[in-house]
Design a protein around this motif. Structure first.
Motif, PDB file in Angstrom:
ATOM      1  N   ARG A 171      -9.965 -67.474 -21.795  1.00 48.76           N
ATOM      2  CA  ARG A 171      -9.221 -66.238 -21.522  1.00 48.76           C
ATOM      3  C   ARG A 171     -10.094 -64.981 -21.517  1.00 48.76           C
ATOM      4  O   ARG A 171      -9.607 -63.903 -21.261  1.00 48.76           O
ATOM      5  CB  ARG A 171      -8.093 -66.062 -22.544  1.00 48.76           C
ATOM      6  CG  ARG A 171      -6.983 -67.078 -22.384  1.00 48.76           C
ATOM      7  CD  ARG A 171      -6.322 -66.917 -21.054  1.00 48.76           C
ATOM      8  NE  ARG A 171      -5.201 -67.836 -20.908  1.00 48.76           N
ATOM      9  CZ  ARG A 171      -4.257 -67.667 -20.042  1.00 48.76           C
ATOM     10  NH1 ARG A 171      -4.282 -66.645 -19.218  1.00 48.76           N
ATOM     11  NH2 ARG A 171      -3.287 -68.525 -19.952  1.00 48.76           N
TER      12      ARG A 171
ATOM     13  N   GLU B  95      -9.558 -56.705 -12.299  1.00 39.34           N
ATOM     14  CA  GLU B  95      -9.151 -56.379 -13.661  1.00 39.34           C
ATOM     15  C   GLU B  95      -7.621 -56.344 -13.790  1.00 39.34           C
ATOM     16  O   GLU B  95      -7.060 -56.880 -14.745  1.00 39.34           O
ATOM     17  CB  GLU B  95      -9.746 -55.023 -14.054  1.00 39.34           C
ATOM     18  CG  GLU B  95     -10.173 -54.990 -15.489  1.00 39.34           C
ATOM     19  CD  GLU B  95     -10.953 -53.739 -15.843  1.00 39.34           C
ATOM     20  OE1 GLU B  95     -10.797 -53.330 -16.997  1.00 39.34           O
ATOM     21  OE2 GLU B  95     -11.689 -53.195 -14.994  1.00 39.34           O
ATOM     22  N   GLN B  96      -6.951 -55.762 -12.820  1.00 37.20           N
ATOM     23  CA  GLN B  96      -5.485 -55.682 -12.847  1.00 37.20           C
ATOM     24  C   GLN B  96      -4.855 -57.068 -12.822  1.00 37.20           C
ATOM     25  O   GLN B  96      -3.957 -57.366 -13.612  1.00 37.20           O
ATOM     26  CB  GLN B  96      -4.969 -54.866 -11.660  1.00 37.20           C
ATOM     27  CG  GLN B  96      -5.291 -53.396 -11.715  1.00 37.20           C
ATOM     28  CD  GLN B  96      -5.016 -52.697 -10.388  1.00 37.20           C
ATOM     29  OE1 GLN B  96      -4.617 -53.320  -9.394  1.00 37.20           O
ATOM     30  NE2 GLN B  96      -5.248 -51.398 -10.356  1.00 37.20           N
TER      31      GLN B  96
ATOM     32  N   TYR C 175      -6.294 -60.149 -13.351  1.00 34.09           N
ATOM     33  CA  TYR C 175      -6.633 -60.967 -14.520  1.00 34.09           C
ATOM     34  C   TYR C 175      -5.807 -60.543 -15.729  1.00 34.09           C
ATOM     35  O   TYR C 175      -5.278 -61.381 -16.462  1.00 34.09           O
ATOM     36  CB  TYR C 175      -8.132 -60.891 -14.835  1.00 34.09           C
ATOM     37  CG  TYR C 175      -8.949 -61.964 -14.161  1.00 34.09           C
ATOM     38  CD1 TYR C 175      -8.912 -63.279 -14.615  1.00 34.09           C
ATOM     39  CD2 TYR C 175      -9.757 -61.674 -13.072  1.00 34.09           C
ATOM     40  CE1 TYR C 175      -9.657 -64.275 -14.003  1.00 34.09           C
ATOM     41  CE2 TYR C 175     -10.513 -62.663 -12.454  1.00 34.09           C
ATOM     42  CZ  TYR C 175     -10.452 -63.963 -12.918  1.00 34.09           C
ATOM     43  OH  TYR C 175     -11.190 -64.946 -12.298  1.00 34.09           O
ATOM     44  N   SER C 176      -5.665 -59.254 -15.944  1.00 31.95           N
ATOM     45  CA  SER C 176      -4.853 -58.758 -17.063  1.00 31.95           C
ATOM     46  C   SER C 176      -3.410 -59.206 -16.920  1.00 31.95           C
ATOM     47  O   SER C 176      -2.787 -59.637 -17.902  1.00 31.95           O
ATOM     48  CB  SER C 176      -4.918 -57.233 -17.153  1.00 31.95           C
ATOM     49  OG  SER C 176      -6.201 -56.810 -17.520  1.00 31.95           O
ATOM     50  N   SER C 177      -2.871 -59.125 -15.714  1.00 28.96           N
ATOM     51  CA  SER C 177      -1.477 -59.528 -15.493  1.00 28.96           C
ATOM     52  C   SER C 177      -1.270 -61.019 -15.752  1.00 28.96           C
ATOM     53  O   SER C 177      -0.169 -61.440 -16.085  1.00 28.96           O
ATOM     54  CB  SER C 177      -1.026 -59.158 -14.079  1.00 28.96           C
ATOM     55  OG  SER C 177      -1.557 -60.051 -13.115  1.00 28.96           O
TER      56      SER C 177
ATOM     57  N   GLY D 281      -2.750 -62.533 -18.186  1.00 27.39           N
ATOM     58  CA  GLY D 281      -2.934 -62.745 -19.623  1.00 27.39           C
ATOM     59  C   GLY D 281      -4.375 -62.961 -20.063  1.00 27.39           C
ATOM     60  O   GLY D 281      -4.618 -63.394 -21.188  1.00 27.39           O
TER      61      GLY D 281
ATOM     62  N   HIS E  59      -8.176 -61.670 -21.159  1.00 30.29           N
ATOM     63  CA  HIS E  59      -8.767 -60.550 -21.900  1.00 30.29           C
ATOM     64  C   HIS E  59      -9.986 -60.075 -21.116  1.00 30.29           C
ATOM     65  O   HIS E  59     -10.995 -60.780 -21.046  1.00 30.29           O
ATOM     66  CB  HIS E  59      -9.145 -61.001 -23.309  1.00 30.29           C
ATOM     67  CG  HIS E  59      -9.780 -59.944 -24.133  1.00 30.29           C
ATOM     68  ND1 HIS E  59      -9.186 -58.735 -24.399  1.00 30.29           N
ATOM     69  CD2 HIS E  59     -10.981 -59.914 -24.759  1.00 30.29           C
ATOM     70  CE1 HIS E  59     -10.003 -58.010 -25.144  1.00 30.29           C
ATOM     71  NE2 HIS E  59     -11.088 -58.700 -25.373  1.00 30.29           N
ATOM     72  N   CYS E  60      -9.870 -58.904 -20.506  1.00 29.11           N
ATOM     73  CA  CYS E  60     -10.950 -58.360 -19.684  1.00 29.11           C
ATOM     74  C   CYS E  60     -11.905 -57.571 -20.574  1.00 29.11           C
ATOM     75  O   CYS E  60     -11.490 -56.630 -21.256  1.00 29.11           O
ATOM     76  CB  CYS E  60     -10.373 -57.460 -18.596  1.00 29.11           C
ATOM     77  SG  CYS E  60      -9.276 -58.350 -17.465  1.00 29.11           S
TER      78      CYS E  60
ATOM     79  N   LYS F 160     -15.333 -55.362 -20.689  1.00 26.39           N
ATOM     80  CA  LYS F 160     -16.315 -54.605 -19.907  1.00 26.39           C
ATOM     81  C   LYS F 160     -17.676 -54.701 -20.577  1.00 26.39           C
ATOM     82  O   LYS F 160     -17.800 -54.500 -21.778  1.00 26.39           O
ATOM     83  CB  LYS F 160     -15.893 -53.157 -19.783  1.00 26.39           C
ATOM     84  CG  LYS F 160     -14.715 -52.976 -18.869  1.00 26.39           C
ATOM     85  CD  LYS F 160     -14.595 -51.529 -18.448  1.00 26.39           C
ATOM     86  CE  LYS F 160     -13.498 -51.443 -17.426  1.00 26.39           C
ATOM     87  NZ  LYS F 160     -13.922 -50.856 -16.202  1.00 26.39           N
TER      88      LYS F 160
END
Length: 150
Positions: free
Chosen positions: A85, A117-118, A120-122, A124, A126-127, A129
């Motif tokens: 994740r 990023e949007q 992958y976050s949607s 679930g 964990h992005c 940086k």
């Protein structure tokens, strides 16, 4: 995989492979084959520069419709925890070096990164940086983060 598909199609005389309707499915099929390969199954820790989810995102970025079979595959990958994740995003270096195969502008690359990023976050994930620093510093930070999850 996208680079390999691009190169193959360009060698076949297709100037803009990413405009072809089967472009995304070709990338996903290659990624799926690589994911299922013995080399990957025998590994304990794997780093994927791009994943099947990235091809899904590319399809959205290019405006290609996402087929039902790709949606099902992506949902199965997420449900079955195929990928860790943690997703690492290296900050932009501030420039692009295009090749015959890679022809994206810096502005589009930055927008493409935001979309990654949007999405992958949607889903679930964990992005994380990773700042634009020397390669060794970035590598050490990624390995440290991976080790804390083991």
């Amino acid at each position: 995989a996208a680079t390999d598909i691009n190169a193959r199609m360009i060698a076949q005389g297709i100037d803009k492979p990413w405009t072809m309707p089967h472009f995304i499915s070709d990338i996903i099929q290659l990624q799926k084959a690589r994911l299922e390969s013995k080399v990957l199954k025998d590994s304990t820790v794997q780093f994927h520069d791009r994943s099947i989810i990235d091809a899904y995102i590319l399809g959205k970025f290019l405006g290609h419709g996402i087929t039902a079979d790709v949606e099902v595959l992506v949902q199965a990958i997420i449900k079955n925890g195929v990928y860790q994740r943690m997703v690492f995003f290296i900050d932009s270096l501030g420039f692009i070096e295009n090749t015959e195969v890679r022809r994206i502008s810096l502005a589009d690359a930055l927008e493409f990164g935001k979309l990654h990023e949007q999405i992958y976050s949607s889903f679930g994930f964990h992005c994380i940086k990773i700042p634009n620093q020397q390669v060794k510093v970035r590598t050490d930070e990624i390995l440290r983060l991976v080790k804390t999850q083991s």
